[in-house]
Design a protein around this motif. Structure first.
Motif, PDB file in Angstrom:
ATOM      1  N   LEU A  19       2.352   9.418  -5.673  1.00 31.24           N
ATOM      2  CA  LEU A  19       3.063  10.652  -5.339  1.00 31.24           C
ATOM      3  C   LEU A  19       3.994  11.052  -6.476  1.00 31.24           C
ATOM      4  CD1 LEU A  19       3.293  12.405  -2.751  1.00 31.24           C
ATOM      5  CD2 LEU A  19       5.493  11.311  -2.441  1.00 31.24           C
ATOM      6  N   TYR A  65      -5.889   3.590   5.563  1.00 32.29           N
ATOM      7  CA  TYR A  65      -4.852   4.169   4.701  1.00 32.29           C
ATOM      8  C   TYR A  65      -5.390   5.347   3.892  1.00 32.29           C
ATOM      9  CZ  TYR A  65      -1.326   0.738   5.820  1.00 32.29           C
ATOM     10  OH  TYR A  65      -0.400   0.009   6.480  1.00 32.29           O
ATOM     11  N   VAL A  77       0.842  -1.200   0.000  1.00 31.42           N
ATOM     12  CA  VAL A  77       0.000   0.000   0.000  1.00 31.42           C
ATOM     13  C   VAL A  77       0.872   1.242   0.000  1.00 31.42           C
ATOM     14  CG1 VAL A  77      -1.687   1.336   1.300  1.00 31.42           C
ATOM     15  CG2 VAL A  77      -1.940  -1.131   1.113  1.00 31.42           C
ATOM     16  N   TYR A  90      21.900  28.761   6.947  1.00 32.71           N
ATOM     17  CA  TYR A  90      21.087  29.628   6.082  1.00 32.71           C
ATOM     18  C   TYR A  90      21.990  30.520   5.228  1.00 32.71           C
ATOM     19  CZ  TYR A  90      18.477  33.844   4.915  1.00 32.71           C
ATOM     20  OH  TYR A  90      17.964  34.927   4.254  1.00 32.71           O
ATOM     21  N   LEU A 138       0.127  11.341   4.814  1.00 28.38           N
ATOM     22  CA  LEU A 138       1.330  10.635   4.367  1.00 28.38           C
ATOM     23  C   LEU A 138       1.924  11.266   3.119  1.00 28.38           C
ATOM     24  CD1 LEU A 138       0.608   6.859   4.994  1.00 28.38           C
ATOM     25  CD2 LEU A 138       2.245   8.350   6.143  1.00 28.38           C
ATOM     26  N   ILE A 139       1.058  11.693   2.213  1.00 29.06           N
ATOM     27  CA  ILE A 139       1.560  12.293   0.977  1.00 29.06           C
ATOM     28  C   ILE A 139       2.299  13.591   1.305  1.00 29.06           C
ATOM     29  CG2 ILE A 139       0.870  13.470  -1.137  1.00 29.06           C
ATOM     30  CD1 ILE A 139      -1.305  11.316  -1.439  1.00 29.06           C
ATOM     31  N   ALA A 198       5.497  12.805   3.123  1.00 26.23           N
ATOM     32  CA  ALA A 198       6.534  12.290   2.224  1.00 26.23           C
ATOM     33  C   ALA A 198       7.102  13.412   1.353  1.00 26.23           C
ATOM     34  CB  ALA A 198       5.958  11.182   1.342  1.00 26.23           C
ATOM     35  N   LEU A 199       6.211  14.267   0.888  1.00 29.29           N
ATOM     36  CA  LEU A 199       6.627  15.323  -0.041  1.00 29.29           C
ATOM     37  C   LEU A 199       7.463  16.395   0.650  1.00 29.29           C
ATOM     38  CD1 LEU A 199       6.162  15.887  -3.019  1.00 29.29           C
ATOM     39  CD2 LEU A 199       4.204  17.297  -2.392  1.00 29.29           C
ATOM     40  N   MET A 230       1.199   4.287  -2.738  1.00 28.77           N
ATOM     41  CA  MET A 230       1.076   5.713  -2.462  1.00 28.77           C
ATOM     42  C   MET A 230       2.288   6.487  -2.966  1.00 28.77           C
ATOM     43  SD  MET A 230      -0.993   6.306   1.032  1.00 28.77           S
ATOM     44  CE  MET A 230       0.287   5.531   1.897  1.00 28.77           C
ATOM     45  N   LYS A 253     -10.992 -12.097   7.647  1.00 30.30           N
ATOM     46  CA  LYS A 253      -9.745 -11.540   7.137  1.00 30.30           C
ATOM     47  C   LYS A 253     -10.034 -10.431   6.129  1.00 30.30           C
ATOM     48  CE  LYS A 253      -5.318 -13.213   5.456  1.00 30.30           C
ATOM     49  NZ  LYS A 253      -4.717 -14.230   4.610  1.00 30.30           N
TER      50      LYS A 253
END
Lengths: 426, 295
Positions: free
Chosen positions: A14, B14, A6, B253, B21-22, B25-26, A10, B3
């Motif tokens: 992305l 999910y 899964v 910086y 999560l996106i 992650a990004l 994703m 199951k």
């Protein structure tokens, strides 16, 4: 295992998302499809009064031009150059942008700006109408990279009331400066003698840019160079560099330029300083204060030749693959028009880059500006180097340590030489 | 069958997690990986990156300013963490007492925390600046003739930054301590009172041990926060006098966005990242052990 798949799914989606973003998000510039108006985006790092004057000029330009429409955006100075860089790499660069001439070499070496020679000739831009010294400050390898708008240089402001009290003001209301460096020291000493502790003979900010600008002005008056001819090594750790720096140290030691001044301009504005070194842009701010009777003059000549630190706002063309030749030409027409109408810009205190503007009645009628406009011919720009920003920062930091009493003049130059060479080598 | 239901429930979970999560992650995972990649390259925005191996790390190690900035950051961590914790605890004890008006005091103590850093810094620069600052004016009016340069003497500048930081952020620690204090069962204090324990004894034997886990949490959060010091010196002293109050984040910086040496800046970021990871790991260790004890 199921969880992993899964997650992979994703990640994949992305990736598509990222790919979608980077393909073509459209640039800021669009040439008007059906109408004949060329639309231009223009970025500048101005704030406060400068931004207002620029806005007024752009509005005038738009009103007077049917075929070109300029969309003006100010970006805060702190993030301006970073934003400009990223905009070029993401193909979203503005059609035209302000760049300081001290940044031109750096931007050019990173392929962020274009040579102006071809579009400039198509736009009938005549370089000879500009002050030569300023035009040269925005050139790399004999090519033009910036259409100069002004020079903004270090000058001297004096407080007439305090000078009069010290007996160093003549009948024309101008300061009586003796010959050279000693004369200037004597001048400040007179102010110190005639006033109490709360008066600063010379007030200039003790940290950051000011120590660098003052040192560079004095060092340039001695004919010094920052880097060697091909720009590969520091060339200031010498007699002249030391002499200039030691003179500054002397002023500090004698209490003529008291230590640790956080904001010298504020002290001058509060009628608490006899003399004040600062950029021309202070003129616009100081004249707002009616309780202050002052004169603005070129940076005093203490050594062999007249010179003062200066930089210049120029119009540059950021690299943009989608920009058409027509847009480039329009952008330069716009730049040339603004430079020609820089009388508005002069109100902020800056010295216009076009000789005709300086000579115009309107400019000569502006108070204070004409008294220092001559410096445009001998302003000493920092040399063109791709590392100039880093070098300037280093100079600012290390010279502040010196003005703060942290290092001796010779130590300061030794450290600076070593570090500047390191920056260039990297 | 069962199951299968489990599977669809997972899928729903999910789906709900996906937006987070996106974005995570990004904007977190990708930059971390990308930064690691950049730290092995000569990298300037607009110029093709060139692989240089460990060259950036070598440059970093040979750079005296890097060590100075790291030292400055460590110095700030050492001076700020105990002060912020001690004052936070004292304030929490004060507002937790049965005195009148503690709600107002509580709000007042917490209020600075909601200010933006630029507002906070302007206020403190106005107070500390030499010759014309509020503090100098007050000192002058009570007859102190000697000029004191709060922002341009390297020792005093750190004190100024510390005072401003405490004023600005201590309210957050206070709130955490307050939460901890209110979890201590009333009966323990009553028992202590019956046993004839004085307020100091009660504090040492009951309050402090009960706050142990919250103290660990605050120490770790505070240390990590102090390592990330940037805005206060940047706005109050500019990292000066010279570079003596410039913390590592400010140097990163400047290296990255002013000098355009993204590669070196990334390698420095990784040093900071590594230090922060160690503290996060410690936190994990402490808390998992505590949970086991609870069982």
């Amino acid at each position: 295992m199921r969880n992993v798949s899964v997650f992979t799914l994703m990640l994949l989606s992305l990736l598509f998302l990222v790919a979608g973003c980077s393909s073509d998000a459209g640039s800021g510039s669009t040439s008007g499809g059906e109408s004949n108006t060329t639309k231009l985006t223009f970025w500048a790092p101005f704030s406060g009064g400068d931004a207002d004057f620029m806005k007024a000029m752009v509005d005038d330009f738009n009103e007077q031009h049917e075929d070109i429409e300029v969309d003006y955006l100010t970006v805060t100075f702190d993030e301006y150059y970073t934003k400009l860089r990223t905009s070029v790499t993401s193909n979203q660069a503005p059609d035209i942008a302000i760049a300081h001439s001290s940044r031109i070499a750096e931007l050019q070496s990173a392929n962020l700006i274009e040579s102006l020679d071809s579009p400039a000739s198509k736009a009938n831009l005549d370089w000879s109408t500009y002050n030569e010294n300023v035009v040269n400050s925005a050139m790399v390898d004999n090519q033009h990279y910036g259409v100069p708008l002004d020079t903004h240089a270090e000058i001297m402001f004096v407080n007439k009331m305090l000078l009069d009290k010290a007996g160093v003001l003549n009948e024309e209301g101008l300061p009586v400066l003796g010959e050279g460096a000693e004369g200037f020291t004597e001048f400040l000493t007179q102010i110190k003698k005639s006033s109490g502790k709360e008066i600063f003979p010379l007030s200039s900010t003790s940290a950051g840019n000011q120590p660098r600008w003052i040192w560079w002005s004095l060092y340039s008056q001695l004919g010094g160079e920052l880097l060697n001819e091909d720009g590969t090594k520091a060339a200031f750790n010498n007699e002249k560099g030391l002499q200039a720096l030691e003179y500054m140290g002397g002023l500090i030691d004698q209490g003529l330029w008291p230590k640790n001044i956080q904001d010298g301009g504020e002290l001058f504005l509060a009628n608490r300083a006899g003399a004040h070194f600062n950029g021309v842009w202070m003129t616009g701010a100081i004249e707002q204060n009616e309780a202050l009777d002052f004169v603005a003059l070129p940076f005093p000549q203490l050594f062999d030749e007249p010179a003062t630190w200066g930089d210049s706002h120029t119009f540059a063309l950021p690299v943009n693959e989608k920009q058409t030749e027509e847009e480039k030409v329009a952008a330069l027409k716009f730049a040339d028009w603004i430079a020609e109408h820089a009388i508005t810009w002069a109100e902020a205190g800056h010295i216009p880059s076009k000789t005709a503007v300086i000579e115009s009645k309107e400019f000569q009628a502006l108070p204070y500006r004409k008294d220092y406009a001559e410096i445009i011919d001998y302003v000493s720009f920092m040399p063109p180097s791709k590392d100039m920003t880093a070098i300037n920062d280093l100079l600012g930091d290390q010279l502040s340590v010196f003005t703060n009493g942290g290092t001796s003049a010779q130590e300061t130059l030794d450290i600076l030489e070593k570090e500047v060479n390191k920056i260039i080598a990297n | 069958m069962k199951k299968w239901i489990g599977k669809s429930e997972n899928l729903a979970a999910y789906l709900f997690l996906a937006p987070f999560l996106i974005i995570y992650a990004l904007f977190m995972v990708y930059p971390i990986i990308r930064g690691f990649f950049i730290s092995f390259h000569t990298y300037q925005v607009g110029v093709e990156p060139i692989f240089t191996g460990l060259e950036n790390y070598k440059t970093m190690i040979e750079d005296a300013y890097f060590w100075e900035a790291l030292g400055n950051t460590l110095y700030f961590v050492v001076i700020s963490t105990p002060v912020l914790i001690a004052i936070g605890l004292l304030m929490a004890l004060l507002v937790n007492s049965k005195l009148k008006g503690t709600t107002f005091v509580r709000a007042t103590f917490f209020l600075p925390f909601i200010l933006s850093i630029s507002v906070m810094a302007s206020v403190w620069v106005f107070i500390f600046q030499p010759y014309t600052g509020l503090l100098t004016s007050i000192l002058l009016s009570i007859g102190v003739e000697q000029d004191i340069f709060w922002l341009t003497d390297d020792v005093l500048a750190w004190m100024a930054i510390l005072v401003a930081t405490v004023w600005w952020t201590v309210g957050f620690n206070m709130i955490l301590f307050l939460a901890g204090l209110q979890e201590i069962p009333r009966e323990q204090y009553e028992a202590a009172e019956i046993d004839g324990a004085g307020p100091f004894r009660t504090f040492i034997s009951i309050t402090l041990p009960s706050l142990k886990s919250i103290i660990v949490l605050i120490v770790i959060l505070q240390t990590i926060n102090s390592f990330k010091l940037f805005g206060q010196p940047y706005l109050m002293t500019g990292g000066g006098p010279g570079t003596s109050t410039r913390p590592l984040v400010q140097y990163i910086y400047e290296k990255g966005f002013i000098e355009q040496q993204m590669g070196v800046a990334s390698s420095m970021s990784y040093v900071l990242f590594f230090i922060t990871i160690i503290f996060a790991f410690l936190q994990f260790k402490f808390f998992s052990r505590r949970n086991e004890e609870d069982k």
